[in-house]
Design a protein around this motif. Structure first.
Motif, short mmCIF file in Angstrom:
data_model
loop_
_atom_site.label_atom_id
_atom_site.label_comp_id
_atom_site.label_asym_id
_atom_site.label_seq_id
_atom_site.Cartn_x
_atom_site.Cartn_y
_atom_site.Cartn_z
N THR A 295 0.87 -1.18 0.00
CA THR A 295 0.00 0.00 0.00
C THR A 295 0.91 1.23 0.00
OG1 THR A 295 -0.12 -0.04 2.40
CG2 THR A 295 -1.90 -1.12 1.22
N MET A 300 -3.41 5.81 0.22
CA MET A 300 -4.10 5.73 1.52
C MET A 300 -4.67 7.10 1.90
SD MET A 300 -2.17 3.01 3.96
CE MET A 300 -0.48 3.45 3.66
N ILE A 320 -8.60 0.65 10.66
CA ILE A 320 -7.82 -0.35 11.39
C ILE A 320 -6.76 -1.03 10.54
CG2 ILE A 320 -9.60 -0.75 13.13
CD1 ILE A 320 -10.29 -3.37 11.77
N THR B 125 -1.66 0.14 16.14
CA THR B 125 -1.04 -0.84 15.24
C THR B 125 -0.50 -0.17 13.97
OG1 THR B 125 -3.08 -1.18 14.02
CG2 THR B 125 -2.74 -2.55 15.98
N GLY B 127 -1.57 -0.70 11.02
CA GLY B 127 -2.72 -0.29 10.21
C GLY B 127 -3.25 1.06 10.65
N ALA B 128 -3.26 1.27 11.96
CA ALA B 128 -3.83 2.49 12.50
C ALA B 128 -2.98 3.72 12.20
CB ALA B 128 -4.03 2.34 14.01
N PHE B 130 -1.26 3.95 9.26
CA PHE B 130 -1.12 4.03 7.79
C PHE B 130 0.31 3.75 7.34
CE2 PHE B 130 -4.40 7.01 9.07
CZ PHE B 130 -5.47 6.53 8.35
N LEU B 131 0.94 2.76 7.92
CA LEU B 131 2.31 2.45 7.54
C LEU B 131 2.31 1.85 6.14
CD1 LEU B 131 5.01 2.76 8.88
CD2 LEU B 131 4.78 0.47 9.81
N PRO B 132 2.92 2.56 5.16
CA PRO B 132 2.86 2.06 3.79
C PRO B 132 3.93 0.99 3.50
CG PRO B 132 3.51 4.39 3.86
CD PRO B 132 3.61 3.84 5.25
N GLY B 133 3.72 0.30 2.40
CA GLY B 133 4.69 -0.70 1.96
C GLY B 133 4.10 -2.09 1.95
N THR B 134 4.99 -3.09 1.98
CA THR B 134 4.56 -4.48 1.91
C THR B 134 4.11 -4.94 3.29
OG1 THR B 134 6.88 -5.03 2.21
CG2 THR B 134 6.04 -5.03 -0.03
N ARG B 135 3.71 -6.19 3.39
CA ARG B 135 3.22 -6.74 4.66
C ARG B 135 4.04 -7.96 5.07
NH1 ARG B 135 1.04 -2.94 3.97
NH2 ARG B 135 -1.10 -2.25 4.23
N PRO B 136 5.33 -7.77 5.31
CA PRO B 136 6.16 -8.93 5.66
C PRO B 136 6.00 -9.33 7.13
CG PRO B 136 7.47 -6.92 5.64
CD PRO B 136 6.07 -6.51 5.30
N ALA B 137 6.50 -10.50 7.47
CA ALA B 137 6.59 -10.91 8.88
C ALA B 137 7.69 -10.09 9.53
CB ALA B 137 6.90 -12.40 8.97
N GLY B 138 7.60 -9.91 10.83
CA GLY B 138 8.65 -9.20 11.55
C GLY B 138 8.23 -7.83 12.05
N TYR B 140 5.95 -5.99 14.71
CA TYR B 140 5.19 -6.25 15.94
C TYR B 140 4.98 -4.96 16.70
CZ TYR B 140 6.62 -11.04 15.15
OH TYR B 140 6.82 -12.26 14.59
N THR B 141 3.89 -4.91 17.45
CA THR B 141 3.81 -3.84 18.44
C THR B 141 4.75 -4.24 19.59
OG1 THR B 141 1.93 -4.88 19.50
CG2 THR B 141 1.44 -3.18 17.87
#
Lengths: 500, 417
Positions: A295, A300, A320, B125, B127-128, B130-138, B140-141
């Motif tokens: 994204t 956004m 969310i 989080t 998502g809350a 608006f962190l852009p980019g891909t959704r890799p593992a790693g 965490y809050t």
């Protein structure tokens, strides 16, 4: 991650023989597998991701379209209307939630009125039932607060959870004898004599009389493996924002702007999901990679602005999550708009059933596409109905939290695992998590649990339940830290023990 | 069959630091049937994963670890014979103080004489924000990483970047460094840190971990596992300054970008929420807009120190007990309190004027050599508290005697020179 009902790669053993091999376990591949599982056939599905429905099938609006948007006589028009009418019965069998909440296509100004009338005529020509042009007064009754001159109302537009539906199709296919090979990326496809040989990167080999290409955004690649160079997929990304459930009640029907020519999508709009969230989106950008699920801050920001316009009570804290999906478009950027689905039984490569460019309305059309493919397959191998075919899945439709307190109390009395809430935001019980872990296709990632049990999908995005799920998998299923994947191979969640 | 029906005096929702102190106080204040409903399998809440020390300096004049601090209260709960329902989740609360809860033993509905909301908060989080980019593992809050590392012996990564300088992020930067991970730096979008000064010293400076102010993470990279982040400097309006982007390789990103009071149950019960705190609007007894429903701890407003949580919860528990036994007299009028210049919020938002109050507040930005001043409707000073240093990370609690409140019909609390 360990538990797997799907087939594991077996190197060295003789190559398994199939009547039909389907490449791609998206909604279309699974719908075909499930339809063909009615017949006495040896069927396999090969998928590169660790679970079914991990691509575009999970990354869309979850809308069942009525069929007003497509040219009469086109495959999209025919399969959409037919697919829409098949959905209700299919969802009943598969215990999948479906809601026909209808849609208003709104004309904001006079210039858009001809578009509305044209859509109505087109929809009627396509056989879409119940279309009506409504005045603001009737629009207001369907969706309080909606603004616009007039709207076309299509009562057969509905919503469905696209990944729940895809998973249910796959489970039904599996339980009716279809073999699933997950985490197996197809590297090579060859036709020798009367048969196809499919080889994966990990060395799995499958031989089949019929080969079905349901590879979605990668369908052109599969074509090229067989020397078919007729098609190119132009990946076109749509980004979405997911809104908190507390706004869900604002939408009682779907509201779309009247479409404008040449656009690749249907415009940014609000979509309610069957689970009560609202989606804002999708955007429309051609991108380089067929799996570029990123994204961007620019989009956004735009979606947020549009969302605030469409839903004035929206605040930043109501957003969310964001996600994106890729449309498998055949129309290059300079052309724009849509091209019709390609669904063909190739005469130059006999036995190859080829599906290319199944973008919107692919989800809605999937049951009808499956029937069309079945008819093509029947000309290639004889179809004999299996008396043991079982259309229903044995499970509850929906989630524990959707039941009344009385029904919940009864369930807890029967099975205490229903009494323990694991995911706070979505109120998902331990029982539902255990069922997801022990699902017939197996679990190889945390996302597989998310898409089945709805854990980690609420406003805290797993802040509360991820540690709990990790604990269940460690304590009750013997997982080690290195066994946890987020979604695909390489997506290790953890690096090991803190101290041994 | 339906849920089992029960009746209780004071029901405390949440067995973390706020809930524990509230329950103890309610029992001590004369309510015989106090019950704590806790969703976890043990009491103590988030304190259980806070294995570092520094808790209790105010309350017990000792530096305790989180579990040690919790144990002090758990012992009292046990000594007083307070009923606790563990592994029990409240599904809903209504405005008649009926609570529906679920546990392995079954569903039950409790009619409560009074309710204390003590559900704590959750982390903001990716998502809350608006962190852009891909959704890799790693990604965490910080609190999730803390749980996994401290309670489940699971290491989340080897090369970490911390986004945001909230206290949990600072604590976790040190924790990761102690376990051998390379912590590349803490990136804070504001021109000043969000965490407590003592944590900046003890968790970052003492470990040589750099803190980058007015800098933030603008993109994630990596498909399967995180490969790195792009960071960039921001201007006063928090807009990215073009050309300042740089790539930091890492396999882990911890987010410490804010806490959100967990008021979904409260909203359902009809409790009015104050946007400035994200918590309930309360009076000087910590009663919310719903009669007999009280709120305290991080669900009311995010605290800096657990000692303050306990102090606030003592009060909520006390008044909840008074209400439950029918000894709280209804108020006919209130004095509203509003934040003035330089103050982000004040709490409570209204007071009776009939008793001493403690006003909690946070300032809007760091300042030096100022005073916190409360003034009445005519601008007359009610109290004045001089401060050498003021910081938004530090919550202030100011006691005001009831004698000072005579003739006051409204109050504003601001920062003055």
């Amino acid at each position: 991650m360990g538990n797997s009902g799907a087939k594991e790669t077996t190197s060295g053993s003789s190559t398994p023989q199939y009547d039909v091999v389907i490449i791609g376990a998206g909604v279309v591949g699974n719908a075909i597998a499930r339809e063909l599982s009615r017949y006495a056939l040896r069927i396999a599905v090969v998928e590169k991701e660790l679970d079914v429905g991990m691509g575009t099938s999970a990354r869309n609006s979850g809308v069942l379209h009525s069929g007003i948007h497509y040219k009469p006589g086109s495959l999209r028009a025919k399969l959409n209307v037919e697919g829409n009418s098949l959905m209700e019965g299919l969802c009943r069998e598969l215990k999948v939630k479906i809601q026909y909440i209808g849609k208003l296509t709104v004309a904001a100004e006079d210039e858009e009125m001809p578009t509305l009338h044209a859509l109505k005529e087109q929809g009627e020509a396509n056989g879409v039932p119940g279309l009506e042009i409504l005045d603001p007064e009737d629009m207001e009754k369907l969706q309080p607060g909606v603004r616009g001159l007039k709207a076309l109302f299509s009562p057969t537009t509905g919503i469905i959870c696209p990944y729940t539906f895809t998973i249910a199709l796959a489970e039904s296919a599996l339980l009716n004898g279809v073999d699933y090979f997950l985490g197996e990326e197809v590297r090579e496809v060859k036709r020798n004599g009367q048969k196809f040989t499919v080889r994966t990167r990990k060395g799995l080999g499958l031989v089949s009389k019929v080969l079905v290409n349901a590879a979605g955004v990668l369908s052109d690649k599969v074509c090229r493996m067989l020397g078919i160079n007729d098609y190119t997929i132009y990946p076109c990304r749509g980004e979405y924002l997911v809104l908190d459930k507390r706004l869900g009640h604002h939408l009682s029907t779907l509201v779309y702007p009247a479409p404008h020519k040449g656009k690749a999508g249907l415009g940014i709009h609000l979509t309610k999901t069957v689970d009560g969230n609202i989606l804002v989106g999708p955007s429309n950008e051609y991108v380089d990679g067929p799996e570029d699920w990123a994204t961007t801050s620019y989009i956004m920001g735009k979606l947020r602005e549009e969302g605030e316009k469409l839903l004035p009570s929206l605040t930043t804290s109501d957003i969310i999550r964001s996600f994106s999906g890729i449309r498998a478009k055949q129309a290059p950027p300079e052309e724009g708009g849509f091209r019709d689905f390609v669904i063909e039984s190739r005469t130059d490569v006999p036995g190859f059933v080829n599906l290319v460019g199944i973008e919107s309305p692919g989800l809605t059309s999937s049951p009808a596409i499956a029937r069309m493919v079945r008819d093509m397959v029947s000309a290639l191998v004889p179809l004999r109905e299996k008396p043991e075919f079982k259309p229903e899945l044995d499970r509850m439709t929906g989630y524990f939290h959707e039941l009344s307190a009385e029904e919940q109390a009864d369930l807890v009395a029967k099975d205490r695992d229903y009494g323990e809430i694991v995911c706070r935001c979505e109120q998902i019980t331990r029982k539902e998590v255990l069922e997801a872990i022990e699902n017939p296709l197996g679990v190889k990632s945390v996302t597989a649990l998310k898409f089945r049990a709805r854990v980690m999908m609420g406003r805290c995005q797993g802040g509360f339940c991820l540690p709990k799920i990790v604990r269940i998998l460690q304590e009750d299923f013997g997982y080690r830290p290195e066994d946890f994947f987020l979604y695909r191979e390489g997506s290790h969640l953890f690096t090991g023990r803190v101290r041994s | 069959m339906g849920p089992k029906e029960l009746k209780k005096g004071v029901v405390v929702v949440g067995g973390g630091p706020a809930g524990l102190a509230a329950a103890v106080s309610a029992k001590a204040s004369g309510c015989d049937d106090v019950v704590i409903i806790e969703r976890g399998r043990m009491l103590g809440g988030i304190l259980n994963q806070c294995i570092h020390d520094g808790f209790g300096l105010h309350r017990f004049k000792e530096a305790l670890s989180g579990p040690e601090y919790a144990q002090r209260f758990i012992d009292q709960v046990q000594d007083l014979g307070i009923e606790t329902l563990l592994n029990t989740m409240v599904l809903s609360i209504n405005d008649s103080r009926e609570i529906l809860a679920s546990s392995r033993e079954g569903l039950f509905r409790i009619r409560a004489g009074a309710v204390v909301l003590a559900m704590g908060c959750r982390e903001r989080t990716a998502g809350a924000i608006f962190l852009p980019g891909t959704r890799p593992a790693g990604v965490y809050t910080a609190g999730v990483a803390q749980n996994l590392i401290n309670l489940q012996n699971i290491m989340v990564g080897e090369e970490a970047v911390i986004m945001g300088s909230g206290d949990i992020g600072l604590i976790m930067a040190r924790r990761l460094a102690l376990e051998g991970a390379s912590v590349k730096g803490v990136y804070e979008i504001l021109p000043y840190p969000s965490g407590l000064p003592r944590n900046i010293q003890q968790c970052l400076k003492d470990f040589g971990i750099p803190l980058h102010l007015s800098t933030t993470v603008v993109e994630l990279h990596g498909r399967a596992r995180l490969k790195g982040v792009t960071v960039a400097r921001v201007d006063e309006a928090r807009r990215v300054i073009q050309g300042t982007e740089s790539f930091i390789p890492c396999d882990t990103l911890l987010l410490s970008v804010g806490l959100i009071p967990e008021n979904e149950l409260s909203r359902e019960a009809g409790v009015a929420i104050e946007p400035l705190t994200g918590g309930a609007l309360v009076d000087d007894t910590l009663m919310t807009s719903v009669e007999g429903v009280f709120s305290c701890g991080n669900v009311l407003h995010v605290h800096d120190l657990v000692d303050h949580v306990s102090e606030e919860a003592d009060m909520a528990g006390h008044f909840a007990a008074r209400f439950a036994v029918g000894e709280m007299k209804p108020r006919d009028s209130y004095i509203p309190i509003a934040p003035g210049r330089g103050v982000r919020y004040v709490l409570p938002q209204k007071i009776s004027g009939e008793m001493d109050v403690v006003i909690s507040l946070r300032v809007a930005e760091p300042m030096e050599q100022k005073a916190i001043v409360g003034r009445d409707q005519n601008g007359r000073g009610i109290f004045r508290k001089k401060q050498v240093k003021l910081h938004p990370a530090v919550m202030m609690r100011i006691k005001v005697k009831k004698e000072k409140l005579q003739g006051v019909s409204s109050m504003e609390v601001g920062v003055e020179g």
